[in-house]
Scaffold this motif. Structure first.
Motif, PDB file in Angstrom:
ATOM      1  N   ILE A   1       0.830  -1.213   0.000  1.00  0.00           N
ATOM      2  CA  ILE A   1       0.000   0.000   0.000  1.00  0.00           C
ATOM      3  C   ILE A   1       0.861   1.257   0.000  1.00  0.00           C
ATOM      4  CG2 ILE A   1      -1.668   1.315   1.375  1.00  0.00           C
ATOM      5  CD1 ILE A   1      -2.795  -1.438   2.294  1.00  0.00           C
ATOM      6  N   MET A   2       1.875   1.288   0.868  1.00  0.00           N
ATOM      7  CA  MET A   2       2.767   2.455   0.910  1.00  0.00           C
ATOM      8  C   MET A   2       3.580   2.563  -0.382  1.00  0.00           C
ATOM      9  SD  MET A   2       1.959   3.787   3.778  1.00  0.00           S
ATOM     10  CE  MET A   2       3.219   5.006   4.153  1.00  0.00           C
ATOM     11  N   GLY A   3       3.847   1.410  -1.004  1.00  0.00           N
ATOM     12  CA  GLY A   3       4.612   1.396  -2.251  1.00  0.00           C
ATOM     13  C   GLY A   3       3.867   2.003  -3.424  1.00  0.00           C
ATOM     14  N   ALA A   4       2.551   2.090  -3.308  1.00  0.00           N
ATOM     15  CA  ALA A   4       1.778   2.725  -4.374  1.00  0.00           C
ATOM     16  C   ALA A   4       1.940   4.249  -4.354  1.00  0.00           C
ATOM     17  CB  ALA A   4       0.295   2.364  -4.239  1.00  0.00           C
ATOM     18  N   LEU A   5       2.308   4.800  -3.196  1.00  0.00           N
ATOM     19  CA  LEU A   5       2.372   6.261  -3.064  1.00  0.00           C
ATOM     20  C   LEU A   5       3.471   6.911  -3.914  1.00  0.00           C
ATOM     21  CD1 LEU A   5       1.636   6.675   0.758  1.00  0.00           C
ATOM     22  CD2 LEU A   5       0.084   7.025  -1.167  1.00  0.00           C
ATOM     23  N   PRO A   6       4.714   6.376  -3.950  1.00  0.00           N
ATOM     24  CA  PRO A   6       5.730   7.006  -4.796  1.00  0.00           C
ATOM     25  C   PRO A   6       5.345   7.058  -6.269  1.00  0.00           C
ATOM     26  CG  PRO A   6       6.725   5.436  -3.292  1.00  0.00           C
ATOM     27  CD  PRO A   6       5.250   5.243  -3.193  1.00  0.00           C
ATOM     28  N   GLU A   7       4.673   6.007  -6.751  1.00  0.00           N
ATOM     29  CA  GLU A   7       4.293   5.981  -8.166  1.00  0.00           C
ATOM     30  C   GLU A   7       3.023   6.791  -8.414  1.00  0.00           C
ATOM     31  OE1 GLU A   7       5.918   1.896  -9.917  1.00  0.00           O
ATOM     32  OE2 GLU A   7       4.646   1.628  -8.163  1.00  0.00           O
ATOM     33  N   LYS A   8       2.150   6.833  -7.424  1.00  0.00           N
ATOM     34  CA  LYS A   8       0.952   7.662  -7.534  1.00  0.00           C
ATOM     35  C   LYS A   8       1.341   9.125  -7.794  1.00  0.00           C
ATOM     36  CE  LYS A   8      -2.990   9.137  -4.684  1.00  0.00           C
ATOM     37  NZ  LYS A   8      -2.515  10.500  -4.356  1.00  0.00           N
TER      38      LYS A   8
ATOM     39  N   TRP B   1      11.086  10.976 -13.640  1.00  0.00           N
ATOM     40  CA  TRP B   1      10.389   9.882 -14.304  1.00  0.00           C
ATOM     41  C   TRP B   1      11.261   8.628 -14.336  1.00  0.00           C
ATOM     42  CZ3 TRP B   1       5.992   7.922 -15.177  1.00  0.00           C
ATOM     43  CH2 TRP B   1       5.752   7.024 -16.227  1.00  0.00           C
ATOM     44  N   ALA B   2      12.569   8.794 -14.351  1.00  0.00           N
ATOM     45  CA  ALA B   2      13.469   7.637 -14.309  1.00  0.00           C
ATOM     46  C   ALA B   2      13.319   6.886 -12.990  1.00  0.00           C
ATOM     47  CB  ALA B   2      14.917   8.082 -14.506  1.00  0.00           C
ATOM     48  N   ASP B   3      13.054   7.603 -11.907  1.00  0.00           N
ATOM     49  CA  ASP B   3      12.819   6.952 -10.617  1.00  0.00           C
ATOM     50  C   ASP B   3      11.603   6.036 -10.701  1.00  0.00           C
ATOM     51  OD1 ASP B   3      14.522   9.240 -10.067  1.00  0.00           O
ATOM     52  OD2 ASP B   3      14.088   8.940  -7.959  1.00  0.00           O
ATOM     53  N   ALA B   4      10.549   6.520 -11.343  1.00  0.00           N
ATOM     54  CA  ALA B   4       9.339   5.714 -11.496  1.00  0.00           C
ATOM     55  C   ALA B   4       9.652   4.431 -12.272  1.00  0.00           C
ATOM     56  CB  ALA B   4       8.259   6.522 -12.204  1.00  0.00           C
ATOM     57  N   GLY B   5      10.501   4.541 -13.279  1.00  0.00           N
ATOM     58  CA  GLY B   5      10.900   3.367 -14.044  1.00  0.00           C
ATOM     59  C   GLY B   5      11.733   2.397 -13.225  1.00  0.00           C
ATOM     60  N   LEU B   6      12.681   2.929 -12.443  1.00  0.00           N
ATOM     61  CA  LEU B   6      13.534   2.081 -11.622  1.00  0.00           C
ATOM     62  C   LEU B   6      12.740   1.357 -10.528  1.00  0.00           C
ATOM     63  CD1 LEU B   6      16.899   4.007 -11.058  1.00  0.00           C
ATOM     64  CD2 LEU B   6      16.557   1.832 -12.229  1.00  0.00           C
ATOM     65  N   VAL B   7      11.751   2.047  -9.965  1.00  0.00           N
ATOM     66  CA  VAL B   7      10.916   1.400  -8.953  1.00  0.00           C
ATOM     67  C   VAL B   7      10.216   0.187  -9.568  1.00  0.00           C
ATOM     68  CG1 VAL B   7       8.833   1.661  -7.545  1.00  0.00           C
ATOM     69  CG2 VAL B   7      10.580   3.442  -7.510  1.00  0.00           C
ATOM     70  N   GLY B   8       9.687   0.364 -10.772  1.00  0.00           N
ATOM     71  CA  GLY B   8       9.020  -0.745 -11.441  1.00  0.00           C
ATOM     72  C   GLY B   8       9.978  -1.867 -11.819  1.00  0.00           C
ATOM     73  N   TRP B   9      11.132  -1.501 -12.344  1.00  0.00           N
ATOM     74  CA  TRP B   9      12.065  -2.500 -12.863  1.00  0.00           C
ATOM     75  C   TRP B   9      12.847  -3.194 -11.749  1.00  0.00           C
ATOM     76  CZ3 TRP B   9      17.392  -1.399 -15.438  1.00  0.00           C
ATOM     77  CH2 TRP B   9      17.904  -2.576 -15.992  1.00  0.00           C
ATOM     78  N   LEU B  10      13.581  -2.432 -10.955  1.00  0.00           N
ATOM     79  CA  LEU B  10      14.491  -3.027  -9.981  1.00  0.00           C
ATOM     80  C   LEU B  10      13.872  -3.263  -8.604  1.00  0.00           C
ATOM     81  CD1 LEU B  10      17.840  -1.213 -10.894  1.00  0.00           C
ATOM     82  CD2 LEU B  10      16.962  -3.415 -11.694  1.00  0.00           C
ATOM     83  N   VAL B  11      13.037  -2.334  -8.137  1.00  0.00           N
ATOM     84  CA  VAL B  11      12.390  -2.572  -6.845  1.00  0.00           C
ATOM     85  C   VAL B  11      11.403  -3.725  -6.958  1.00  0.00           C
ATOM     86  CG1 VAL B  11      10.842  -1.620  -5.086  1.00  0.00           C
ATOM     87  CG2 VAL B  11      12.725  -0.229  -5.965  1.00  0.00           C
ATOM     88  N   ASP B  12      10.562  -3.702  -7.982  1.00  0.00           N
ATOM     89  CA  ASP B  12       9.630  -4.820  -8.155  1.00  0.00           C
ATOM     90  C   ASP B  12      10.373  -6.097  -8.531  1.00  0.00           C
ATOM     91  OD1 ASP B  12       7.594  -3.176  -7.491  1.00  0.00           O
ATOM     92  OD2 ASP B  12       6.645  -3.106  -9.446  1.00  0.00           O
TER      93      ASP B  12
ATOM     94  N   PRO C   1       0.002  11.858 -12.568  1.00  0.00           N
ATOM     95  CA  PRO C   1      -0.375  13.046 -13.357  1.00  0.00           C
ATOM     96  C   PRO C   1       0.773  13.619 -14.184  1.00  0.00           C
ATOM     97  CG  PRO C   1      -0.073  13.645 -11.059  1.00  0.00           C
ATOM     98  CD  PRO C   1       0.024  12.152 -11.112  1.00  0.00           C
ATOM     99  N   LYS C   2       2.011  13.143 -13.890  1.00  0.00           N
ATOM    100  CA  LYS C   2       3.172  13.707 -14.589  1.00  0.00           C
ATOM    101  C   LYS C   2       3.775  12.755 -15.606  1.00  0.00           C
ATOM    102  CE  LYS C   2       5.056  14.569 -10.517  1.00  0.00           C
ATOM    103  NZ  LYS C   2       6.005  15.027  -9.463  1.00  0.00           N
ATOM    104  N   ALA C   3       3.145  11.610 -15.830  1.00  0.00           N
ATOM    105  CA  ALA C   3       3.654  10.647 -16.807  1.00  0.00           C
ATOM    106  C   ALA C   3       3.724  11.307 -18.190  1.00  0.00           C
ATOM    107  CB  ALA C   3       2.753   9.421 -16.855  1.00  0.00           C
ATOM    108  N   PRO C   4       4.746  10.978 -18.995  1.00  0.00           N
ATOM    109  CA  PRO C   4       4.989  11.707 -20.248  1.00  0.00           C
ATOM    110  C   PRO C   4       4.021  11.422 -21.391  1.00  0.00           C
ATOM    111  CG  PRO C   4       6.586   9.945 -19.986  1.00  0.00           C
ATOM    112  CD  PRO C   4       5.818  10.010 -18.710  1.00  0.00           C
TER     113      PRO C   4
ATOM    114  N   LEU D   1      -1.651   5.427 -18.220  1.00  0.00           N
ATOM    115  CA  LEU D   1      -2.531   4.272 -18.019  1.00  0.00           C
ATOM    116  C   LEU D   1      -1.767   3.108 -17.397  1.00  0.00           C
ATOM    117  CD1 LEU D   1      -4.552   4.374 -21.372  1.00  0.00           C
ATOM    118  CD2 LEU D   1      -5.406   4.929 -19.088  1.00  0.00           C
ATOM    119  N   GLY D   2      -0.512   2.936 -17.827  1.00  0.00           N
ATOM    120  CA  GLY D   2       0.306   1.852 -17.300  1.00  0.00           C
ATOM    121  C   GLY D   2       0.578   2.003 -15.811  1.00  0.00           C
ATOM    122  N   ILE D   3       0.954   3.212 -15.412  1.00  0.00           N
ATOM    123  CA  ILE D   3       1.296   3.409 -14.001  1.00  0.00           C
ATOM    124  C   ILE D   3       0.044   3.429 -13.127  1.00  0.00           C
ATOM    125  CG2 ILE D   3       1.308   5.953 -13.836  1.00  0.00           C
ATOM    126  CD1 ILE D   3       4.107   5.571 -12.449  1.00  0.00           C
ATOM    127  N   MET D   4      -1.085   3.881 -13.693  1.00  0.00           N
ATOM    128  CA  MET D   4      -2.345   3.826 -12.943  1.00  0.00           C
ATOM    129  C   MET D   4      -2.754   2.379 -12.671  1.00  0.00           C
ATOM    130  SD  MET D   4      -4.589   6.846 -14.778  1.00  0.00           S
ATOM    131  CE  MET D   4      -6.108   6.347 -13.975  1.00  0.00           C
TER     132      MET D   4
END
Length: 322
Positions: A55-62, A131-142, A66-69, A75-78
């Protein structure tokens, strides 16, 4: 290793020995089966932490929705945020079943979170600056999460193992989503490549910390022996971190990125990676809610929890009427 329990009551001692024999032979435990107190408490703490981390992990990507390029990325990050919240709710239900016999429920989990008694993963205390942070969270954190979760797919506690099968399958899509973002940026402009490298450099220590300290000697807080003893997990923190290196270091380097650790190398003779340990005292500070975004993320969680109290009250009243 974890200390064996001893009961004064011979009947309870026999139950404990039968329990150990059952799980040692690959048997599974259901919510209404007899279990040792420390097994139940270990599971409650582990599953509650996992649930709250989802649940807390959804907050950084949330923050980046609104700022996705592009609309596609938005839609993907939502969808990913929605999945993570669903994982959290599923795990909270698993934890609640364990808590009922000791007179506790989901309210106790939330109170423990807000009081600081319940921790959540260190990575979700960090800032997502670009935006690179959002990608890294998805790729390496997940990606790291998949490694820890698949390590418990055969957990002795059957309800958790069943939940993990669904969660781990969905996390694979999350990792692919993040990898697609990082690959697009790595193949983009020089500015985009620099943004990815800067994000990787900032996130690297947090990624190493994700798996926890190598042993109790490092911080004095490791509970991995107990979870291994009870067949909840198979491998140690360090073994999982080594697997992470093997899987992801070559992929990171293939994108032209630099690992921010001059000491990292693979030893063919030992089959292990040498690397610089992160600052484990910093890790303790972060998971004690003293990280860069700890207070803000907890504030948002508390605000949401308080604002939706009327929903819980209405559902409770409906249940009583039924």
């Amino acid at each position: 290793m974890a200390v064996e329990m001893k009961y004064d009551d011979p009947i309870q001692q026999k139950k404990y020995e039968d329990f150990l024999s059952h799980i040692e032979s690959g048997g599974k435990i259901e919510a209404d089966d007899w279990m040792p107190e420390d097994y139940r408490n270990t599971l409650i703490k582990l599953i509650s932490m996992h649930a709250i981390s989802e649940i807390m992990g959804a907050l950084p990507e949330k923050e980046w929705t609104p700022k996705a390029p592009s609309l596609k990325r938005k839609l993907g990050i939502m969808a990913k945020v929605q999945d993570e919240m669903g994982h959290g709710q599923l795990l909270l239900r698993v934890a609640e079943d364990l808590m009922k016999p000791i007179g506790k429920n989901r309210e106790d989990i939330m109170r423990d979170l807000f009081s600081g008694d319940l921790k959540f993963h260190n990575v979700f205390h960090m800032k997502t600056k670009t935006w690179a942070d959002a990608g890294l969270v998805g790729w390496l954190v997940d990606g790291a999460a998949i490694i820890t979760q698949t390590n418990m797919l055969d957990a002795s506690y059957a309800p958790y193992a069943r939940a993990l099968k669904r969660i781990a399958a969905e996390e694979v899509f999350h990792a692919q989503h993040g990898e697609a973002i990082i690959m697009a940026l790595s193949e983009g402009t020089e500015q985009q490549k620099e943004m990815v490298q800067e994000a990787l450099t900032r996130w690297w220590p947090a990624l190493l910390m994700f798996f926890g300290p190598p042993s109790a000697k490092t911080t004095g807080t490791s509970k991995q022996d107990t979870t291994i003893k009870y067949k909840i997990r198979k491998n140690t923190n360090e073994e999982l971190r080594q697997y992470f290196f093997t899987k992801y270091v070559p992929r990171v380097l293939s994108l032209g990125l630099t690992i921010p650790d001059e000491t990292i190398s693979y030893n063919e003779a030992t089959g292990e990676w040498t690397y610089q340990q992160p600052d484990w005292s910093e890790f303790k500070q972060i998971i004690s809610n003293n990280g860069p975004m700890s207070k803000e993320r907890l504030r948002l969680r508390k605000l949401s929890y308080d604002n939706n109290e009327w929903v819980r009250e209405a559902l409770g009243a409906t249940a009583i009427l039924q």
